[in-house]
Design an enzyme around this catalytic site. Structure first.
Site, mmCIF file in Angstrom:
data_model
loop_
_atom_site.group_PDB
_atom_site.id
_atom_site.type_symbol
_atom_site.label_atom_id
_atom_site.label_comp_id
_atom_site.label_asym_id
_atom_site.label_seq_id
_atom_site.Cartn_x
_atom_site.Cartn_y
_atom_site.Cartn_z
ATOM 1 N N HIS A 1 -36.507 -41.896 -17.638
ATOM 2 C CA HIS A 1 -35.770 -42.684 -18.486
ATOM 3 C C HIS A 1 -36.489 -43.777 -19.101
ATOM 4 O O HIS A 1 -37.845 -44.192 -18.748
ATOM 5 C CB HIS A 1 -34.561 -43.311 -17.583
ATOM 6 C CG HIS A 1 -33.556 -42.533 -17.321
ATOM 7 N ND1 HIS A 1 -32.410 -42.968 -16.731
ATOM 8 C CD2 HIS A 1 -33.223 -41.188 -17.512
ATOM 9 C CE1 HIS A 1 -31.238 -41.995 -16.316
ATOM 10 N NE2 HIS A 1 -31.999 -40.681 -16.779
ATOM 11 N N GLU B 1 -36.857 -47.054 -19.167
ATOM 12 C CA GLU B 1 -37.348 -48.146 -18.194
ATOM 13 C C GLU B 1 -38.680 -47.556 -17.252
ATOM 14 O O GLU B 1 -39.815 -48.342 -17.432
ATOM 15 C CB GLU B 1 -36.636 -48.789 -17.279
ATOM 16 C CG GLU B 1 -35.221 -49.397 -17.709
ATOM 17 C CD GLU B 1 -34.117 -48.351 -17.862
ATOM 18 O OE1 GLU B 1 -32.910 -49.009 -17.938
ATOM 19 O OE2 GLU B 1 -34.283 -47.195 -18.271
ATOM 20 N N ALA C 1 -21.620 -29.887 -49.545
ATOM 21 C CA ALA C 1 -22.304 -29.940 -50.578
ATOM 22 C C ALA C 1 -21.253 -29.816 -51.875
ATOM 23 O O ALA C 1 -20.396 -28.585 -51.640
ATOM 24 C CB ALA C 1 -23.526 -29.012 -50.617
ATOM 25 N N TRP D 1 -26.155 -21.353 -55.079
ATOM 26 C CA TRP D 1 -26.258 -22.807 -54.402
ATOM 27 C C TRP D 1 -26.003 -23.792 -55.242
ATOM 28 O O TRP D 1 -26.351 -24.039 -56.461
ATOM 29 C CB TRP D 1 -27.893 -22.730 -53.911
ATOM 30 C CG TRP D 1 -28.447 -21.800 -52.954
ATOM 31 C CD1 TRP D 1 -29.159 -20.711 -53.259
ATOM 32 C CD2 TRP D 1 -28.097 -21.886 -51.390
ATOM 33 N NE1 TRP D 1 -29.413 -20.085 -52.237
ATOM 34 C CE2 TRP D 1 -28.814 -20.681 -51.183
ATOM 35 C CE3 TRP D 1 -27.400 -22.549 -50.658
ATOM 36 C CZ2 TRP D 1 -28.780 -20.378 -49.652
ATOM 37 C CZ3 TRP D 1 -27.485 -22.133 -49.481
ATOM 38 C CH2 TRP D 1 -28.200 -20.934 -48.897
ATOM 39 N N ARG E 1 -28.859 -29.816 -38.866
ATOM 40 C CA ARG E 1 -28.730 -28.862 -37.720
ATOM 41 C C ARG E 1 -29.440 -28.843 -36.533
ATOM 42 O O ARG E 1 -28.862 -28.706 -35.486
ATOM 43 C CB ARG E 1 -28.591 -27.725 -38.331
ATOM 44 C CG ARG E 1 -27.499 -27.159 -39.621
ATOM 45 C CD ARG E 1 -27.961 -25.876 -39.894
ATOM 46 N NE ARG E 1 -26.683 -25.326 -41.022
ATOM 47 C CZ ARG E 1 -26.722 -24.013 -41.388
ATOM 48 N NH1 ARG E 1 -27.705 -23.389 -41.292
ATOM 49 N NH2 ARG E 1 -25.823 -23.885 -42.154
ATOM 50 N N THR F 1 -14.612 -19.585 -44.486
ATOM 51 C CA THR F 1 -15.839 -19.679 -44.798
ATOM 52 C C THR F 1 -16.824 -18.684 -44.294
ATOM 53 O O THR F 1 -17.731 -18.209 -44.990
ATOM 54 C CB THR F 1 -16.468 -21.378 -44.303
ATOM 55 O OG1 THR F 1 -15.705 -22.285 -44.895
ATOM 56 C CG2 THR F 1 -17.687 -21.351 -44.490
ATOM 57 N N LEU G 1 -10.369 -26.502 -43.010
ATOM 58 C CA LEU G 1 -10.827 -26.736 -41.623
ATOM 59 C C LEU G 1 -10.909 -28.336 -41.846
ATOM 60 O O LEU G 1 -10.684 -29.166 -40.974
ATOM 61 C CB LEU G 1 -11.940 -26.010 -41.177
ATOM 62 C CG LEU G 1 -12.179 -26.416 -39.699
ATOM 63 C CD1 LEU G 1 -11.359 -26.092 -38.586
ATOM 64 C CD2 LEU G 1 -13.839 -25.851 -39.373
#
Length: 373
Positions: A54, A56, A159, A175, A189, A201, A303
């Site tokens: 951790h 600390e 997009a 695209w 991602r 999709t 969705l």
């Protein structure tokens, strides 16, 4: 409680350190720590990886044997006081004989939640809480949401063209964004626990939903597919043995189609509840049980519309390309029934705009109380 300008400076540095753990520390919180002795920083640390030291303990190790007695520790989250994958950080701070611990926010985790503060005080250490608390809460909003609701943090990403279209009226979308934007998506991602898409999709785009090149995490690929219509020849199914795929179906989905998907290596999860919203909430609850902290919803419009109506969009990444395709039948990013009045619209905060060549990324938070004091 009054804090000095120096206190704020050191805590800001601790917050910057904490953010370096994003994508690696989850489902633990991101935490940073700065050790200061007589106005000089003698140690810095952050929670670099789940299961690792951790913040600390990392800061104490970084102090390289310098005297820590009488030092001040600036920590972005209350030090833990229980044995988990690592020993309690309160023990380490007490053993180091620090004189003061400044904490940005109390840890809402049930095994801590004030207990660490109490132990430090009992050891005679001065403890002050609340410095840059709002910033600390924003940083760990996903962690706080998972603890409070049992649901992961939901990031909506899309997009679109300048006229607000996800695709042409025929469904063609490759695209819309440029290469820089697509590279940015893969970096996003790479710190996710899951990537979620709808059945349409998956059908139209036949996506891989992988991280290229690989990132810090390998996200679970989730298809919300009530009728189990995901094609066995799709890239998702064909690669299910290499990268996990979960197909979320409704009760009564065709048993044979479910069996085919299962035999191909997909996990078929039956979402309980009547109606899209109830089934989607059941899916989120299941992902929360698995301690998935951040999930990325990449569409489609239907969705994302369900997530909006459910009140489960916490953050948005919208990539905008300078293209116009028109068409009243071309989909916009968020479908469904939507809201009837502008006052009901989801308002983003902490909005930033980032140029990516000729594309633009607009990013904002919508996490309500989890991003506020």
């Amino acid at each position: 409680m009054q804090f000095s300008a120096e206190d704020e400076r050191y805590m800001r540095e601790a917050l910057q350190l904490a953010a370096q753990g994003q994508g690696a520390a989850e489902p633990n919180p991101m935490v940073g720590c700065v050790l200061v002795q007589a106005g000089q920083v003698i140690g810095r640390g952050y929670h670099a990886k789940y299961g690792g030291p951790h913040a600390e303990r990392a800061a104490l190790a970084d102090s390289s044997g310098q005297p820590t007695r009488g030092a001040t520790a600036y920590v972005t989250l209350e030090p833990c006081c229980h044995h988990g994958k690592t020993p309690p950080c309160t023990d380490a701070l007490i053993a180091a004989e620090v004189a003061r611990v400044v904490i940005a926010q109390q840890d809402p985790f049930g095994l801590v939640d004030g207990g660490g503060i109490d132990l430090l005080k009992q050891a005679g250490i001065t403890v002050e809480v609340g410095l840059l608390e709002a910033e600390a809460k924003r940083l760990n909003a996903p962690y706080r949401k998972l603890l409070a609701t049992g649901r992961p943090w939901v990031i909506a990403k899309w997009a679109m063209t300048l006229d607000g279209k996800l695709a042409t009226h025929t469904g063609h979308s490759r695209w819309i964004s440029n290469e820089l934007a697509r590279e940015r998506v893969h970096r996003l991602r790479g710190r996710m626990d899951a990537i979620v898409v709808g059945s349409r999709t998956a059908q139209l785009d036949d996506p891989q939903l992988t991280v290229r090149p690989p990132g810090m995490r390998t996200p679970l690929r989730v298809v919300v597919d009530g009728e189990a219509t995901l094609s066995p020849t799709s890239q998702l199914v064909q690669t299910a043995h290499q990268t996990p795929v979960l197909v979320a179906v409704k009760k009564g989905a065709d048993a044979q189609r479910c069996r085919v998907l299962s035999d191909a290596g997909c996990e078929v999860f039956v979402c309980g509840g009547e109606g899209h919203a109830a089934r989607l909430d059941a899916l989120l609850a299941e992902l929360g049980k698995r301690r998935l902290t951040n999930i990325l919803v990449e569409g489609g419009a239907g969705l994302l519309g369900e997530f909006l109506k459910l009140g489960q969009i916490d953050e948005v990444y919208a990539f905008v390309a300078p293209k116009l395709i028109g068409g009243s039948g071309a989909p916009s990013p968020i479908g469904g029934t939507g809201w009837a009045d502008m006052s009901e619209a989801l308002q983003l905060t902490d909005v930033t705009i980032e140029p990516l060549g000729d594309n633009v990324l607009m990013h904002g938070l919508a996490g309500g109380n989890f991003t506020k004091q």
